[in-house]
Design a protein around this motif. Structure first.
Motif, PDB file in Angstrom:
ATOM      1  N   LYS A 310       8.843  55.291  31.558  1.00  0.00           N
ATOM      2  CA  LYS A 310       8.416  55.927  32.786  1.00  0.00           C
ATOM      3  C   LYS A 310       9.210  57.190  33.121  1.00  0.00           C
ATOM      4  O   LYS A 310       8.686  58.093  33.767  1.00  0.00           O
ATOM      5  N   GLN A 311      10.491  57.241  32.723  1.00  0.00           N
ATOM      6  CA  GLN A 311      11.343  58.346  33.155  1.00  0.00           C
ATOM      7  C   GLN A 311      12.462  58.530  32.146  1.00  0.00           C
ATOM      8  O   GLN A 311      12.937  57.564  31.529  1.00  0.00           O
ATOM      9  N   THR A 312      12.875  59.764  32.006  1.00  0.00           N
ATOM     10  CA  THR A 312      14.019  60.079  31.141  1.00  0.00           C
ATOM     11  C   THR A 312      14.980  60.975  31.920  1.00  0.00           C
ATOM     12  O   THR A 312      14.564  61.995  32.481  1.00  0.00           O
ATOM     13  N   LEU A 313      16.271  60.559  31.956  1.00  0.00           N
ATOM     14  CA  LEU A 313      17.309  61.304  32.675  1.00  0.00           C
ATOM     15  C   LEU A 313      18.357  61.801  31.691  1.00  0.00           C
ATOM     16  O   LEU A 313      18.744  61.078  30.758  1.00  0.00           O
ATOM     17  N   ASN A 314      18.798  63.031  31.896  1.00  0.00           N
ATOM     18  CA  ASN A 314      19.873  63.563  31.048  1.00  0.00           C
ATOM     19  C   ASN A 314      21.195  62.902  31.429  1.00  0.00           C
ATOM     20  O   ASN A 314      21.588  62.897  32.597  1.00  0.00           O
ATOM     21  N   LEU A 315      21.891  62.363  30.452  1.00  0.00           N
ATOM     22  CA  LEU A 315      23.193  61.735  30.692  1.00  0.00           C
ATOM     23  C   LEU A 315      23.982  61.793  29.383  1.00  0.00           C
ATOM     24  O   LEU A 315      23.946  60.880  28.570  1.00  0.00           O
ATOM     25  N   SER A 316      24.704  62.891  29.193  1.00  0.00           N
ATOM     26  CA  SER A 316      25.472  63.075  27.961  1.00  0.00           C
ATOM     27  C   SER A 316      26.762  62.269  28.044  1.00  0.00           C
ATOM     28  O   SER A 316      27.437  62.228  29.077  1.00  0.00           O
ATOM     29  N   GLY A 317      27.101  61.641  26.940  1.00  0.00           N
ATOM     30  CA  GLY A 317      28.353  60.905  26.851  1.00  0.00           C
ATOM     31  C   GLY A 317      28.365  59.614  27.634  1.00  0.00           C
ATOM     32  O   GLY A 317      29.438  59.158  28.070  1.00  0.00           O
ATOM     33  N   GLY A 318      27.221  59.005  27.834  1.00  0.00           N
ATOM     34  CA  GLY A 318      27.158  57.764  28.588  1.00  0.00           C
ATOM     35  C   GLY A 318      27.950  56.653  27.918  1.00  0.00           C
ATOM     36  O   GLY A 318      27.898  56.473  26.698  1.00  0.00           O
ATOM     37  N   GLN A 319      28.682  55.903  28.736  1.00  0.00           N
ATOM     38  CA  GLN A 319      29.510  54.803  28.229  1.00  0.00           C
ATOM     39  C   GLN A 319      28.896  53.441  28.533  1.00  0.00           C
ATOM     40  O   GLN A 319      29.047  52.510  27.742  1.00  0.00           O
ATOM     41  N   GLY A 320      28.249  53.282  29.663  1.00  0.00           N
ATOM     42  CA  GLY A 320      27.718  51.975  30.023  1.00  0.00           C
ATOM     43  C   GLY A 320      26.916  52.016  31.304  1.00  0.00           C
ATOM     44  O   GLY A 320      26.850  53.024  32.010  1.00  0.00           O
ATOM     45  N   LEU A 321      26.308  50.854  31.604  1.00  0.00           N
ATOM     46  CA  LEU A 321      25.484  50.690  32.790  1.00  0.00           C
ATOM     47  C   LEU A 321      25.891  49.409  33.511  1.00  0.00           C
ATOM     48  O   LEU A 321      26.296  48.425  32.884  1.00  0.00           O
ATOM     49  N   LEU A 322      25.734  49.431  34.830  1.00  0.00           N
ATOM     50  CA  LEU A 322      26.030  48.248  35.636  1.00  0.00           C
ATOM     51  C   LEU A 322      24.919  48.076  36.652  1.00  0.00           C
ATOM     52  O   LEU A 322      24.677  48.963  37.481  1.00  0.00           O
ATOM     53  N   SER A 323      24.238  46.923  36.595  1.00  0.00           N
ATOM     54  CA  SER A 323      23.192  46.614  37.571  1.00  0.00           C
ATOM     55  C   SER A 323      23.847  46.107  38.841  1.00  0.00           C
ATOM     56  O   SER A 323      24.720  45.231  38.806  1.00  0.00           O
ATOM     57  N   THR A 324      23.458  46.678  39.988  1.00  0.00           N
ATOM     58  CA  THR A 324      24.009  46.280  41.271  1.00  0.00           C
ATOM     59  C   THR A 324      22.894  45.766  42.163  1.00  0.00           C
ATOM     60  O   THR A 324      21.717  45.726  41.762  1.00  0.00           O
TER      61      THR A 324
END
Length: 865
Positions: A310-324
């Protein structure tokens, strides 16, 4: 934890804005124009560039506004996010405040952080051990020793009872191939179960009692209560890419083979199709109904409902994600970003704005359980209406029609889009921006074929909703639009059907439409359906008189007659009666003869009017005598004289035969006319057969036969007269006719034929006495023999009938004798079998079944049978 509850807490009224975003071209990049999340930069780690590698962010944990960072240099940093005045994270500000920091050691990365609000603990995995810190002071909890030799751990969402102040965590041993379940309290923790594995875990995800484990080569499901395990499937990912995530409700997301994100239930089954994502997925975040996949340079958002990106976001050098609880946090080595879910109603509107109707409907259906029922129903209707407009402008009319009906669209919204109709003055559309996407006025002027298809859809839709609640609420506009539509499409049959039956068409608008398009017959019908009968008939009269030209109708005169026949307003009927009769007496008289029996006019008034119209007068008299069975002498006499007048005036032989047949039948059968008066009027005419019938009615049969034989010279008619008259009177008219034949020398042959045709009517002895002496026996032998045979046969039949009657009498006498010899007892309590009263009289009756009854009751029983 409910990851989406806060996304719906802000506005439950869901006032859906109906305006569309500008329509994009059908390009692959269209998917990227949709926004499921908004990205806000909430924190940037300050530091000297040479220290970048040592202080980079390795993990995050979040509870409410409290964010905890674990860094590469063994530090736990507490951050406090800003809030707006309504309690939601302020996306317009980035002034995140740094709180306390805790240095755990000289080196080593903090691998994982988990907050336990129930205990005010922050669990930290560092240096292969789990340490408990206070959530706010970040001081170690002195009563809880470290859990040593831990490579992974996960906090169990299904905590133990709150009153016990305990939670469960699952750890993976760094020395053995086991996972351990710990119960953690305020001051202690203990191992309560161990589950052995064949390989060392590299990732864990927990949902209730179900644990999904990724090992170096396969994925495994475990039950932490029973200790049972189940292998799912193998993989060939590197350790960093073998990950699992809980998506809630007993379901896990696994990085499967062939670049697939596989959904697996805790039962080991799949209930959704897999996601098709790139090979270099580093981590995933879950926020229903979306999956966020972190790649080296971008962050992709996938829908769990239809498995589309559905969507693409620029995020260079991403390390991780956290659901809140209210979104997803994404972090690089030095930055933290907050991804907030766009309200679903805005997402749906944006999808519809890009003509992605099916995706919008799938999204709406998928989030149904997160709305109150009444709120969801309103949002569903609004979405369905917008989806209908998308299909409408794509000319997918069948789908658009169903969506408009399902969404309970106000029919005026559709009527409003059509130009030149003039029915939507004062109506404020909620879809003006939608309708501007494709102006039907331009299509009207430039592409009549396309506009014709839009007109066909309008008719189909309005007919479908005309009887619904939405259609009845604006029935005048609906009926007016249908009338305008049928005129445009030249659908004469549908137009006539609309105006013939009760409708709510506005006369102010519809009269001018019909008049401009020369639909005068329909105009008259419209007047009639609104009870304006005078205008209706006058309009139709102008068509019959040639003043109006309307090629769409036929037999307008017949329609006028039918209308007058059914009309209750007698003044209107009298007003147009003369015109109707002048046009056609035979048809026009039906305005009196075809009326309902309970709505008949006074006969004398009608007869007075019809004096000028002889044919109509005759038909009305027939109606009175034949249909209404009137026995009044004046009507029967007038009808006979009307037949006589018409017979004398008829030119065509066929019509003359029909009229004379009716006259003769009435003369024979009617007993209500004045024979003498009628005969006096007919005496001077050449209607000899009819005069003979009148003479016969007076009893002068010989004179009638003389008239038929000598003046009419119709021997067949004379013979038929004898047979017909013999049915009404016991007379030997054939014998009289024979005498008339024998008295004329030139009728000898007719006499012989009469004797041959009716031998049974003549007695041989009388015929012999009557025959001339000059006749030979041979000449009359045939008739005499026939007469004798008939007489003999009649006598023999009488003898047979007499014998049968005597036998029947004898049978009854035998029955009576047998019954009279039967003995039976009658006591005082004996009751009548019919009336149930006591038999008190000495006379009584007994039926063949042996039942006793009063003689009067017996007679009543026989009469009833």
């Amino acid at each position: 934890m409910d990851l989406v509850s806060s996304a719906f807490a802000g506005d439950l009224t869901l006032q859906l804005d109906f305006s569309f975003v500008p329509l994009q071209s059908q390009h692959p990049a269209l998917a990227m124009a949709f926004r499921a999340f908004t990205q806000v930069h909430v924190y940037e780690k300050q530091g000297v560039s040479k220290e970048k590698d040592k202080t980079s962010i390795q993990c995050l944990e979040c509870y409410d506004r409290n964010v905890y960072m674990g860094t590469k240099d063994a530090t736990v940093q507490h951050l406090i996010l800003s809030r707006s005045t309504n309690g939601v994270l302020n996306s317009g500000q980035t002034n995140t405040r740094e709180g306390r920091a805790r240095k755990l050691g000289s080196s080593g990365s903090v691998v994982k952080l988990r907050a336990v609000p129930l205990l005010n603990h922050l669990l930290v995995l560092w240096d292969r051990s789990v340490t408990a810190l206070n959530m706010f002071s970040l001081e170690p909890v002195p009563t809880l020793k470290k859990i040593q030799h831990v490579s992974l751990f996960e906090l169990c969402d299904s905590s133990l009872e709150t009153e016990r102040a305990c939670v469960q965590i699952v750890t993976s041993s760094s020395r053995r191939k086991v996972i351990q379940i710990h119960v953690v309290g305020v001051s202690r923790w203990e191992v309560v179960k161990e589950v052995s594995l064949l390989q060392e875990p590299v990732a864990l995800a927990l949902d209730g009692t179900s644990l999904c484990v990724a090992t170096a080569h396969r994925y495994v499901l475990c039950n932490i209560h029973t200790g049972s395990t189940e292998e799912l499937f193998s993989h060939n990912h590197r350790r960093q890419q073998a990950f699992v995530a809980s998506v809630g409700r007993g379901e896990f997301l696994l990085n499967g083979p062939e670049c697939l994100g596989v959904f697996v239930m805790k039962t080991g089954t799949c209930q959704r199709p897999p996601l098709q994502w790139p090979r270099e997925v580093l981590a995933v975040g879950v926020y229903f109904p979306y999956i966020l996949a972190l790649e080296p340079h971008v962050l992709s958002v996938y829908s769990m409902l239809d498995q589309l990106c559905k969507q693409t976001l620029n995020l260079s050098g991403g390390q991780g994600l956290l659901s809140t609880s209210d979104g997803v946090l994404a972090f690089t080595e030095r930055d933290v970003f907050s991804l907030k879910l766009v309200p679903f109603e805005e997402q749906i509107r944006e999808l519809l704005g890009h003509d992605r109707v099916e995706e919008a409907l799938v999204l709406l259906d998928g989030v149904q359980s997160y709305y109150p029922l009444d709120t969801y129903e309103e949002l569903q209707k609004a979405t369905t209406r917008l989806a209908g407009f998308v299909h409408f402008y794509q000319e997918d009319f069948a789908v658009a029609r169903d969506l408009f009906i399902k969404g309970e669209l106000d029919p005026r919204e559709i009527i409003h889009t059509y130009p030149h109709m003039g029915l939507s003055e004062g109506f404020q559309s909620q879809f003006d921006q939608v309708n501007h996407r494709r102006d039907l006025k331009v299509i009207w002027e430039g592409d009549r074929n396309t506009f014709h298809r839009y007109l066909a859809f309008l008719g189909d839709y309005l007919r479908a909703v005309r009887a619904t609640e939405q259609g009845l609420a604006c029935v005048k506009q609906v009926d007016g639009a249908l009338l305008w539509l049928y005129v445009q499409l030249q659908d004469h049959e549908s137009l006539q059907q609309l105006v013939d039956f009760p409708n709510e068409c506005s006369l102010d608008h519809c009269v001018s439409v019909l008049d401009q398009h020369n639909r005068f017959f329909a105009l008259g019908s419209l007047y009639k359906s609104h009870g304006i009968h005078t205008d209706a008939i006058e309009t139709w009269m102008k068509i019959v008189d040639g003043i109006y030209k309307d090629p769409t109708c036929s037999d307008v005169y017949g329609h006028i007659v039918k209308t007058l026949t059914q009309l209750k307003d007698r003044e209107t009927v009298w007003a147009f009666a003369d015109w109707t009769l002048q046009r056609n007496q035979k048809v026009g008289v039906q305005i009196f003869t075809k009326r309902p029996p309970d709505d008949q006019f006074e006969n004398c008034d009608v007869l007075a009017l019809l004096e000028k119209y002889p044919r109509a007068l005759l038909l009305y008299l027939e109606f009175l005598t034949c249909d209404l069975n009137s026995k009044e002498e004046r009507y029967h006499s007038r009808l006979i004289l009307a037949y006589v007048a018409e017979t004398l005036q008829e030119q065509l032989e066929t019509e003359l035969d029909v009229t004379r047949a009716k006259l003769q039948q009435l003369l024979w059968e009617s007993k209500c006319y004045d024979v003498s008066a009628v005969y006096d009027r007919m005496k001077s005419t050449s209607l000899h057969l009819e005069k003979a019938i009148l003479l016969g009615r007076t009893g002068d049969h010989p004179q009638a036969l003389q008239l038929l034989v000598h003046q009419e010279r119709d021997l067949q008619a004379a013979e038929a007269y004898c047979c017909r008259a013999a049915r009404d009177q016991d007379s030997h008219l054939l014998f009289t006719l024979l005498q008339i034949y024998l008295s004329s020398p030139d009728l000898t042959g007719a006499a012989l034929d009469l004797l041959k045709n009716h031998p049974q009517a003549f007695a041989a002895e009388k015929v012999i006495q009557l025959l001339p002496d000059s006749w030979s026996v041979q000449l009359a032998s045939h008739s005499l023999i026939g007469s004798l045979r008939t007489t003999f046969h009649q006598r023999q039949m009488l003898r047979v009938q007499k014998g049968l009657a005597q036998a029947e009498l004898l049978r009854h006498q035998v029955i009576w004798m047998q019954a009279s010899k039967t003995k039976f007892r009658v006591n005082r309590e004996q009751r009548c079998s019919v009336c149930q009263d006591n038999l008190t009289e000495p006379q009584f009756s007994r039926d063949p079944r042996g039942e006793l009854m009063h003689t009067s009751c017996a007679r009543s029983t026989l009469q009833g049978q």
